[in-house]
Design an enzyme around this catalytic site. Structure first.
Site, PDB file in Angstrom:
ATOM      1  N   HIS A 248       0.853  -1.466   0.030  1.00  0.00           N
ATOM      2  CA  HIS A 248      -0.117   0.275   0.078  1.00  0.00           C
ATOM      3  C   HIS A 248       0.520   1.314   0.118  1.00  0.00           C
ATOM      4  CE1 HIS A 248       1.031  -0.425   4.360  1.00  0.00           C
ATOM      5  NE2 HIS A 248       0.088  -1.155   4.543  1.00  0.00           N
ATOM      6  N   ASP A 358      -9.063   4.743  -3.235  1.00  0.00           N
ATOM      7  CA  ASP A 358     -11.104   5.004  -2.525  1.00  0.00           C
ATOM      8  C   ASP A 358     -11.010   6.510  -2.241  1.00  0.00           C
ATOM      9  OD1 ASP A 358      -8.788   5.699  -0.069  1.00  0.00           O
ATOM     10  OD2 ASP A 358      -9.403   4.056   1.016  1.00  0.00           O
ATOM     11  N   ASP A 383      -7.011  -3.798   0.302  1.00  0.00           N
ATOM     12  CA  ASP A 383      -7.401  -3.720   1.849  1.00  0.00           C
ATOM     13  C   ASP A 383      -7.972  -3.551   2.453  1.00  0.00           C
ATOM     14  OD1 ASP A 383      -4.673  -4.125   3.887  1.00  0.00           O
ATOM     15  OD2 ASP A 383      -4.578  -1.759   3.770  1.00  0.00           O
TER      16      ASP A 383
END
Length: 498
Positions: A248, A358, A383
């Protein structure tokens, strides 16, 4: 409805190619074997056409999406084991059966830092698994416990450890059989799946981690850099040893700094610094004492342990870490390029990198910046936590350890506060967001959720592609990227209600 001869032709559809283009072309599959066919070769060899033709009305026929980092969904948390194997397997089955509605046909269950005695059990239960009418569970992604305290996010601080005995520390925690070479690991299962993946996220600056990277990679494990404060030099050295992925991107790592771009800077790795002899290696004096620089006072650790893990996305991290001073060696005799547009070769391949698109974990500008720097390495992930469920209504919901979230659209807040705790974005929405955030085409966005993750995991011959011989894992999308139906190994497993 099945085809009498087992052949299905999808027609009037746009097919995403491996370069991100969308082309108008038919696709043939064999629903009995669950594979994609070369239509011309099949026609000339079998002297027959598909008995069933499906007109997709100009929509997109994509490879099924692959989520390589997902912590749970549909009220099941991959990291929670309640003492019963069958209950855990039932939770896995529920996730695999339901997540196909988001276009995901393969996923890599991810477990965050746990009490060490749980790892052998959890990783054994997370062996590759596939069943009719559900997404394929590819194996496991172990995120922790060899991660940096200062970048732990929601990981339980009392369970974070170093790898003082190097590879043996990894084997002692995860279980030696779970770290066997890929062929031996797959053979130890039930034999139904020839495809299996293991990913470990660790911080290369932690004692004993860097010397373990080479052997973990040799055994077929994907090593990912994450939850780390590694300097540019340490991150580069990890990639030179075989690290293949960044967990990430932007989250739980130092932010981009012009003097020491750290892990994020790997996306723009300079040919000047890519020589195995140019930044200093971790075995050299410049790297000695790094572990002491990164040590956290025991009083801080005790306080964090008493507080417990944060009720937030495991990727969130608000601890500021200063940039390290670059350690560079002067170079002489470096050949300069004379041909316009030709970039000097790197001595290593830049790692793939994950993005949670997102609009919460990373700003759209950051997403576009990363993609512009290295489009071929971009992988979209959710995630996601166990609260992920497209049908879940806004309101208060349980998480774990007695903590509760308030869901407001895709955003999650800690109950009674305005503290952002994460999101419940699905992978198909990440694809749509990514196209909007970066300005890239929908075909290019699809590539970041299909071909790129498959290539990172070494599965591009079977997953994430429309090549002949690949699994017929498919997602039918409208031209706005919404999922209309999902197919796994040649069979339709979900279709949107009219």
């Amino acid at each position: 409805m099945s085809s009498p001869n087992g052949l299905i032709c999808f027609t009037n559809c746009l097919l995403p190619t491996e370069d991100g283009s969308l082309v108008l072309k038919d696709l043939w599959i064999d629903e009995r074997r669950g594979v994609i066919l070369d239509s011309q070769r099949t026609f000339f060899q079998r002297k027959e056409r598909p008995d069933r033709t499906i007109d997709l009305g100009g929509n997109i026929l994509s490879p099924g999406f692959i989520d390589i980092q997902i912590n749970g969904a549909y009220n099941f948390d991959f990291s929670v084991y309640e003492g019963d194997d069958e209950t855990y397997r039932a939770g896995l089955k529920r996730v695999a059966e339901n997540i196909v509605e988001t276009g995901v046909t393969s996923l890599l269950p991810t477990i965050i830092t746990q009490e060490r005695s749980l790892y052998p059990k959890l990783l054994h239960l997370l062996r590759p698994y596939s069943a009719p009418n559900s997404a394929t569970l590819l194996g496991w992604h172990a995120e922790g416990p060899f991660i940096q305290f200062a970048k732990r996010g929601a990981h339980a601080p009392q369970f974070l450890i170093s790898a003082k005995e190097e590879l043996k520390s990894f084997e002692d925690v995860y279980g030696k059989e779970n770290l066997a070479e890929t062929e031996d690991w797959l053979m130890a299962g039930d034999g139904q799946d020839a495809v299996g993946v293991r990913v470990i996220t660790a911080a290369p600056e932690i004692d004993g981690v860097m010397p373990s990277v080479d052997e973990l990679v040799r055994r077929g494990i994907v090593f990912s850099i994450g939850h780390s404060i590694a300097s540019t030099d340490i991150a580069t050295a990890a990639v030179q040893r075989g690290a293949r992925l960044i967990t990430h991107l932007f989250n739980a790592m130092p932010q981009l700094h012009h003097r020491d771009p750290s892990i994020i800077g790997l996306l723009g790795a300079s040919p000047h610094l890519s020589s195995a002899h140019s930044p200093a290696s971790p075995s050299q004096p410049h790297f000695r004492g790094l572990s002491s620089l990164h040590r956290v006072p025991s009083v801080v650790k005790r306080a964090a342990a008493q507080e417990g893990p944060k009720a937030t996305s495991e990727a969130f991290d608000d601890v500021q870490t200063p940039p390290q001073t670059p350690v560079l060696r002067a170079q002489e005799g470096f050949e300069l390029g004379l041909q316009k547009g030709k970039v000097a070769d790197l001595s290593f391949e830049r790692p793939f990198y994950e993005l949670i698109v997102d609009g919460i974990h990373s700003h759209p500008n950051s997403v576009r910046l990363a993609y512009s720097a290295y489009p071929e390495g971009c992988i979209l992930i959710t995630d996601a936590m166990k609260i992920l469920d497209p049908h879940l209504k806004d309101g208060v919901h349980e998480w774990r350890d007695g903590k509760r979230f308030v869901k407001d659209g895709d955003k999650l807040y800690l109950e009674g506060t305005d503290t952002l705790a994460g999101s419940v974005v699905t992978l198909d929405k990440c694809v749509r967001n990514f196209s909007r955030f970066t300005g890239c085409s929908l075909g290019e966005a699809i590539k970041c959720a299909t071909f790129n993750p498959a290539r990172c995991l070494g599965l591009e011959h079977k997953k994430g592609t429309l090549r002949p011989g690949a699994d017929a894992d498919l997602a039918v999308l409208d031209r706005k990227g919404n999922v209309l139906s999902t197919w796994v190994k040649g069979r339709e497993v979900w279709t949107r209600a009219e």
